[in-house]
Design an enzyme around this catalytic site. Structure first.
Site, PDB file in Angstrom:
ATOM      1  N   GLY A  11       8.584  -2.397   0.276  1.00 63.17           N
ATOM      2  CA  GLY A  11      10.028  -2.855   0.039  1.00 63.17           C
ATOM      3  C   GLY A  11      10.192  -3.523  -1.248  1.00 63.17           C
ATOM      4  N   GLY A  58       6.766  -0.694   3.568  1.00 63.00           N
ATOM      5  CA  GLY A  58       7.994  -0.339   4.035  1.00 63.00           C
ATOM      6  C   GLY A  58       8.057   1.372   4.182  1.00 63.00           C
ATOM      7  N   GLU A 110      -0.039  -5.441   2.849  1.00 62.66           N
ATOM      8  CA  GLU A 110       0.557  -6.944   2.639  1.00 62.66           C
ATOM      9  C   GLU A 110      -0.518  -8.423   2.700  1.00 62.66           C
ATOM     10  OE1 GLU A 110       1.223  -4.609   4.815  1.00 62.66           O
ATOM     11  OE2 GLU A 110       3.304  -4.118   4.284  1.00 62.66           O
ATOM     12  N   ASP A 112       4.205  -5.642   8.201  1.00 62.30           N
ATOM     13  CA  ASP A 112       5.448  -5.961   9.044  1.00 62.30           C
ATOM     14  C   ASP A 112       6.150  -4.482   9.443  1.00 62.30           C
ATOM     15  OD1 ASP A 112       5.975  -5.551   6.703  1.00 62.30           O
ATOM     16  OD2 ASP A 112       7.961  -6.541   6.501  1.00 62.30           O
TER      17      ASP A 112
HETATM   18  C1  QUE Z   1       0.788  -5.131  -1.951  1.00 61.97           C
HETATM   19  C2  QUE Z   1       2.001  -4.831  -1.180  1.00 61.97           C
HETATM   20  C3  QUE Z   1       3.060  -4.289  -2.027  1.00 61.97           C
HETATM   21  C4  QUE Z   1       2.736  -3.879  -3.313  1.00 61.97           C
HETATM   22  C5  QUE Z   1       1.516  -4.255  -4.085  1.00 61.97           C
HETATM   23  C6  QUE Z   1       0.575  -4.812  -3.014  1.00 61.97           C
HETATM   24  C7  QUE Z   1       4.399  -3.797  -1.429  1.00 61.97           C
HETATM   25  C8  QUE Z   1       5.443  -3.397  -2.277  1.00 61.97           C
HETATM   26  C9  QUE Z   1       5.033  -3.106  -3.646  1.00 61.97           C
HETATM   27  C10 QUE Z   1       5.909  -2.562  -4.744  1.00 61.97           C
HETATM   28  C11 QUE Z   1       5.727  -1.372  -5.143  1.00 61.97           C
HETATM   29  C12 QUE Z   1       6.475  -0.784  -6.096  1.00 61.97           C
HETATM   30  C13 QUE Z   1       7.817  -1.548  -6.399  1.00 61.97           C
HETATM   31  C14 QUE Z   1       7.802  -2.645  -5.912  1.00 61.97           C
HETATM   32  C15 QUE Z   1       7.114  -3.314  -4.961  1.00 61.97           C
HETATM   33  O1  QUE Z   1       3.686  -3.382  -4.055  1.00 61.97           O
HETATM   34  O2  QUE Z   1       4.566  -4.367  -0.240  1.00 61.97           O
HETATM   35  O3  QUE Z   1       9.147  -3.129  -6.120  1.00 61.97           O
HETATM   36  O4  QUE Z   1       8.449  -1.117  -7.438  1.00 61.97           O
HETATM   37  O5  QUE Z   1       6.279  -3.131  -1.792  1.00 61.97           O
HETATM   38  O6  QUE Z   1      -0.749  -5.167  -3.546  1.00 61.97           O
HETATM   39  O7  QUE Z   1       2.286  -5.412  -0.003  1.00 61.97           O
END
Ligand code: QUE
Length: 339
Positions: free
Chosen positions: A71, A120, A143, A151
């Site tokens: 997400g 997500g 997460e 989630d």
């Molecule tokens: C743990 C996570 C997430 C994460 C890194 C973690 C996660 C998530 C992102 C993410 C990745 C790329 C993106 C961004 C978010 O990284 O849930 O905006 O461009 O969405 O160590 O749970």
């Protein structure tokens, strides 16, 4: 993220032959789901639900690297730290409603997962009937590393994986290859990347019956040698017991797994375990409702802002958790968050 009027849409919805096709098209963010993407997917699914021209829905990615990395947790952190609770609520409520819509969809929903699929991304695939992945699949529910919890319906699907595999995956954030994800039950079919173009064409032409023609025999489960230990160590009721079980197991795997766990937010481990245990007895819709209630507490906990800062914003990978140790986590406060 800038969103100039000329920007390419981050979701491309089209009808090709018998398939409604959703293409995730935000490659620079590894297709991380923002609210407009979630809303666009919801609208496409709603439009195709009763459209007789559409027999199946296929979701895949315009990026070589990622199906969907999660997400848009960066935006959620921004809203949460600005005290914009309504914006946080709107994001998660819309995302979880999409997860439920996929689970209840009356036509085959087929995800082509050729690359990173985390958080997500798992939520927009695992609830569908068919999840096809390749040798480039990379699955995780990471997460606890950002002070959140698994989630998108994970509190429903993780406790339904074999043995204590789901608890293990949800607490440690362990990554699985595509083949291992099929063994674990997150994906359903293994198809080599090189065959994906032919698979897409066959799905458009013949619908869901094409899937079985393309599925290849599965490589061996690389976690096979650890499944017994995972079952023994992660079936426990408390984090303290899981920690003690791993210490007692004394294998290299157990020590490495313990080190991984101890790097995660101690608070997040506690509320994640409690949420996964509770989800075992809930229907998907009820598990998603419980997850939404939990986000109201977790999104304003300091470990969430700090975890996203360390892993996504600054990328120093050195989160400063508060409290620092599992022993300091207030069990009563965790119980109150899940009430
Ligand atoms: C743990 C996570 C997430 C994460 C890194 C973690 C996660 C998530 C992102 C993410 C990745 C790329 C993106 C961004 C978010 O990284 O849930 O905006 O461009 O969405 O160590 O749970």
């Amino acid at each position: 993220m800038t969103n100039s009027p000329a920007a390419e849409p981050s979701i491309l919805a089209s009808v090709d032959g018998r398939m409604g096709r959703i293409l995730l098209n935000r490659p620079k963010a590894l297709n991380a789901l923002d609210l407009p993407m979630i809303e666009a997917m919801t609208a496409a699914l709603t439009a195709w639900r009763d459209d007789p021209a559409v027999d199946i829905v296929v979701i895949d990615s315009a990026s070589e690297r990622a199906f969907c990395a999660g997400g848009d947790i960066r935006a959620i952190r921004h809203h949460a730290t600005a005290g914009e609770a309504a914006a946080v609520e709107r994001f998660f409520a819309t995302e979880y409603a999409l997860n439920a819509q996929i689970a209840e969809y009356p036509k085959p929903y087929i995800a082509l997962i050729d690359g990173i699929c985390m958080g997500g991304g798992i939520g927009i695939s695992v609830h569908g009937q068919v999840r096809i992945t390749s040798e480039h699949g990379l699955f995780a529910m990471p997460e606890t590393a950002i002070g959140m919890f698994p989630d998108v319906g994970a509190t429903y699907f993780l406790p339904r994986l074999h043995g204590a595999m789901g608890t293990y995956l949800g607490l440690t954030g362990q990554r699985l290859t595509g083949a291992d994800a099929v063994h674990a039950g997150l994906a359903t079919h293994f198809v080599p990347r090189a065959t994906f173009p032919a698979l897409r064409a066959a799905l458009a032409e013949r619908g869901a019956s094409a899937v079985s023609e393309f599925a290849q025999p599965l490589p061996a489960f690389t976690l096979a040698e650890h499944t017994a230990a995972i079952g023994r160590c992660f079936a426990a009721t408390t984090l303290g017991e899981i920690e003690a079980n791993l210490k007692a197991a004394a294998s290299d795997w157990a020590q490495a797994t313990l080190a991984t766990l101890l790097a995660m937010s101690p608070s997040a481990l506690c509320w994640s375990l409690a949420a996964i245990r509770r989800g075992a007895g809930l229907k998907l819709r009820d598990a998603l409702d419980a997850e939404l209630r939990l986000t109201r507490h977790v999104s304003i906990h300091p470990d969430f802002a700090e975890g996203v800062r360390a892993m996504v914003v600054d990328k120093d990978r050195q989160p400063k958790w508060s409290p620092v140790t599992l022993a300091e986590v207030d069990a009563g406060a965790i119980a109150a968050m899940l009430a």
